[in-house]
Design a protein around this motif. Structure first.
Motif, PDB file in Angstrom:
ATOM      1  N   LYS B   9       0.833  -1.199   0.000  1.00  0.00           N
ATOM      2  CA  LYS B   9       0.000   0.000   0.000  1.00  0.00           C
ATOM      3  C   LYS B   9       0.875   1.258   0.000  1.00  0.00           C
ATOM      4  CE  LYS B   9      -3.875   2.153   2.464  1.00  0.00           C
ATOM      5  NZ  LYS B   9      -4.731   2.220   1.265  1.00  0.00           N
ATOM      6  N   TYR B  10       1.986   1.184   0.711  1.00  0.00           N
ATOM      7  CA  TYR B  10       2.941   2.289   0.750  1.00  0.00           C
ATOM      8  C   TYR B  10       4.324   1.743   0.397  1.00  0.00           C
ATOM      9  CZ  TYR B  10      -0.737   4.570   3.447  1.00  0.00           C
ATOM     10  OH  TYR B  10      -1.942   5.091   3.867  1.00  0.00           O
ATOM     11  N   LEU B  11       5.078   2.564  -0.318  1.00  0.00           N
ATOM     12  CA  LEU B  11       6.426   2.166  -0.720  1.00  0.00           C
ATOM     13  C   LEU B  11       7.299   3.412  -0.691  1.00  0.00           C
ATOM     14  CD1 LEU B  11       8.304  -0.043  -1.757  1.00  0.00           C
ATOM     15  CD2 LEU B  11       7.379   0.322  -4.053  1.00  0.00           C
ATOM     16  N   VAL B  12       8.279   3.415   0.197  1.00  0.00           N
ATOM     17  CA  VAL B  12       9.223   4.523   0.296  1.00  0.00           C
ATOM     18  C   VAL B  12      10.598   3.983  -0.042  1.00  0.00           C
ATOM     19  CG1 VAL B  12      10.216   6.302   1.762  1.00  0.00           C
ATOM     20  CG2 VAL B  12       7.831   5.597   2.097  1.00  0.00           C
ATOM     21  N   THR B  13      11.262   4.621  -0.987  1.00  0.00           N
ATOM     22  CA  THR B  13      12.538   4.106  -1.440  1.00  0.00           C
ATOM     23  C   THR B  13      13.421   5.259  -1.920  1.00  0.00           C
ATOM     24  OG1 THR B  13      13.573   2.446  -2.873  1.00  0.00           O
ATOM     25  CG2 THR B  13      11.779   3.746  -3.808  1.00  0.00           C
ATOM     26  N   GLN B  14      14.676   4.957  -2.141  1.00  0.00           N
ATOM     27  CA  GLN B  14      15.612   5.988  -2.570  1.00  0.00           C
ATOM     28  C   GLN B  14      15.783   5.984  -4.075  1.00  0.00           C
ATOM     29  OE1 GLN B  14      19.132   5.115  -0.182  1.00  0.00           O
ATOM     30  NE2 GLN B  14      18.536   6.672   1.315  1.00  0.00           N
ATOM     31  N   MET B  15      16.201   7.110  -4.582  1.00  0.00           N
ATOM     32  CA  MET B  15      16.492   7.225  -6.008  1.00  0.00           C
ATOM     33  C   MET B  15      17.480   6.160  -6.438  1.00  0.00           C
ATOM     34  SD  MET B  15      16.989  11.333  -6.494  1.00  0.00           S
ATOM     35  CE  MET B  15      17.845  11.040  -8.042  1.00  0.00           C
ATOM     36  N   GLY B  16      17.261   5.636  -7.614  1.00  0.00           N
ATOM     37  CA  GLY B  16      18.166   4.660  -8.181  1.00  0.00           C
ATOM     38  C   GLY B  16      17.806   3.223  -7.870  1.00  0.00           C
ATOM     39  N   ASN B  17      16.941   3.017  -6.884  1.00  0.00           N
ATOM     40  CA  ASN B  17      16.544   1.642  -6.542  1.00  0.00           C
ATOM     41  C   ASN B  17      15.572   1.068  -7.564  1.00  0.00           C
ATOM     42  OD1 ASN B  17      18.127   1.656  -4.264  1.00  0.00           O
ATOM     43  ND2 ASN B  17      16.447   2.005  -2.840  1.00  0.00           N
ATOM     44  N   ASP B  18      15.430  -0.258  -7.525  1.00  0.00           N
ATOM     45  CA  ASP B  18      14.454  -0.978  -8.342  1.00  0.00           C
ATOM     46  C   ASP B  18      13.363  -1.524  -7.411  1.00  0.00           C
ATOM     47  OD1 ASP B  18      17.096  -2.571 -10.296  1.00  0.00           O
ATOM     48  OD2 ASP B  18      16.310  -0.525 -10.326  1.00  0.00           O
ATOM     49  N   LYS B  19      12.130  -1.364  -7.792  1.00  0.00           N
ATOM     50  CA  LYS B  19      11.029  -1.854  -6.949  1.00  0.00           C
ATOM     51  C   LYS B  19       9.920  -2.457  -7.807  1.00  0.00           C
ATOM     52  CE  LYS B  19      12.514  -0.729  -2.883  1.00  0.00           C
ATOM     53  NZ  LYS B  19      12.836  -1.778  -1.867  1.00  0.00           N
ATOM     54  N   SER B  20       9.093  -3.278  -7.174  1.00  0.00           N
ATOM     55  CA  SER B  20       7.943  -3.883  -7.859  1.00  0.00           C
ATOM     56  C   SER B  20       6.678  -3.674  -7.055  1.00  0.00           C
ATOM     57  CB  SER B  20       8.168  -5.381  -8.050  1.00  0.00           C
ATOM     58  OG  SER B  20       9.208  -5.631  -8.965  1.00  0.00           O
ATOM     59  N   ILE B  21       5.583  -3.544  -7.765  1.00  0.00           N
ATOM     60  CA  ILE B  21       4.256  -3.484  -7.162  1.00  0.00           C
ATOM     61  C   ILE B  21       3.452  -4.646  -7.746  1.00  0.00           C
ATOM     62  CG2 ILE B  21       2.197  -2.086  -6.748  1.00  0.00           C
ATOM     63  CD1 ILE B  21       3.841   0.382  -7.557  1.00  0.00           C
ATOM     64  N   LYS B  22       2.763  -5.359  -6.880  1.00  0.00           N
ATOM     65  CA  LYS B  22       2.018  -6.527  -7.330  1.00  0.00           C
ATOM     66  C   LYS B  22       0.518  -6.234  -7.364  1.00  0.00           C
ATOM     67  CE  LYS B  22       5.346  -9.947  -5.724  1.00  0.00           C
ATOM     68  NZ  LYS B  22       5.557 -11.200  -4.937  1.00  0.00           N
ATOM     69  N   CYS B  23      -0.166  -6.884  -8.287  1.00  0.00           N
ATOM     70  CA  CYS B  23      -1.612  -6.711  -8.408  1.00  0.00           C
ATOM     71  C   CYS B  23      -2.254  -8.037  -8.754  1.00  0.00           C
ATOM     72  CB  CYS B  23      -1.962  -5.679  -9.466  1.00  0.00           C
ATOM     73  SG  CYS B  23      -3.752  -5.440  -9.677  1.00  0.00           S
ATOM     74  N   GLU B  24      -3.374  -8.305  -8.096  1.00  0.00           N
ATOM     75  CA  GLU B  24      -4.136  -9.527  -8.349  1.00  0.00           C
ATOM     76  C   GLU B  24      -5.616  -9.189  -8.379  1.00  0.00           C
ATOM     77  OE1 GLU B  24      -3.665 -12.454  -5.305  1.00  0.00           O
ATOM     78  OE2 GLU B  24      -4.958 -13.919  -6.292  1.00  0.00           O
ATOM     79  N   GLN B  25      -6.338  -9.809  -9.296  1.00  0.00           N
ATOM     80  CA  GLN B  25      -7.792  -9.625  -9.328  1.00  0.00           C
ATOM     81  C   GLN B  25      -8.488 -10.989  -9.340  1.00  0.00           C
ATOM     82  OE1 GLN B  25      -9.925 -10.303 -12.171  1.00  0.00           O
ATOM     83  NE2 GLN B  25      -8.401 -10.649 -13.783  1.00  0.00           N
TER      84      GLN B  25
END
Lengths: 113, 113
Positions: B9-25
């Protein structure tokens, strides 16, 4: 890119009053005009939608008025309630493909008790 | 039994990082989408997937890559995060074809510091 112009940006209405939000679209090929309602911290949810073959659609206290020649449509909320306080988005698109929906910039509605 | 669920629901990260958000229906829809909502509440489509095939790819940076392992999931991977990526990202789903409403998740608020 095609735009959907929505106004006003914000709206304050007294409880029991009528809230009116207006939208104008550019692409005459658009044939699907939904309104979405978004509460803080939530995703938008479909409120009501209209096709251009009718000039008005009513669902409870919510009515869409559609003017094809002017390329305009509006949302009317009758007997506005504090629980209606939310951000409202109009959208326009090709009904054959949901992904082509273009959203207006939203109207923040506050209904005062 | 949330219809469209996305994590985190919340994602705090630093510049340059790689992140993923997941979604399911769990609605049985065959089309899924990613939308970006900026600080001014403007909603803009980024991607949609229909039956594992990308059918809309707006002009988003190629640092953003959608991945759909199956019809019920559409994840969003973001490489080399930038300050301007800070926004709320919404996953949505629908049946293909016209008159089918978009069902949105509750969003992932991404903050890049």
């Amino acid at each position: 890119q095609q735009q959907v112009k929505q106004s006003p940006q914000s709206l304050i209405v007294q409880k029991g009053g009528i809230s009116i939000i207006n939208c104008a679209y550019e692409n005459t090929a658009f044939d699907y005009f939904p309104w979405y309602q978004q509460f803080p911290g939530k995703g938008p949810a479909l409120l009501i939608a209209i096709r251009p073959d009718v000039s008005e659609k009513k669902e409870g206290r919510f009515t869409i008025s559609f003017n094809k020649s002017a390329k305009q449509f509006s949302l009317h909320i009758m007997d506005s309630q504090p629980g209606d306080s939310a951000t409202y988005f109009c959208a326009s698109g090709d009904g054959g493909s949901q992904g082509n929906l273009i959203f207006g910039k939203g109207t923040k509605l506050s209904v005062k008790p | 039994d949330t219809a469209v669920s996305q994590t985190p629901k919340y994602l705090v990260t630093q510049m340059g990082n790689d992140k993923s958000i997941k979604c399911e229906q769990n609605l049985g829809h065959d089309t899924m989408y990613w939308y970006k909502q900026d600080s001014k509440k403007f909603l803009k489509i980024m991607f949609s997937y229909n039956n594992k095939e990308l059918i809309i790819n707006e002009t988003v940076p190629n640092r953003f890559s959608p991945k759909s392992p199956d019809k019920a999931h559409l994840n969003l991977h973001i490489n080399s995060l930038e300050l301007g990526d800070s926004a709320v990202y919404f996953c949505a789903s629908s049946h293909s074809g016209g008159n089918s409403p978009l069902h949105f998740g509750n969003g992932t608020r991404l903050t890049v510091t």
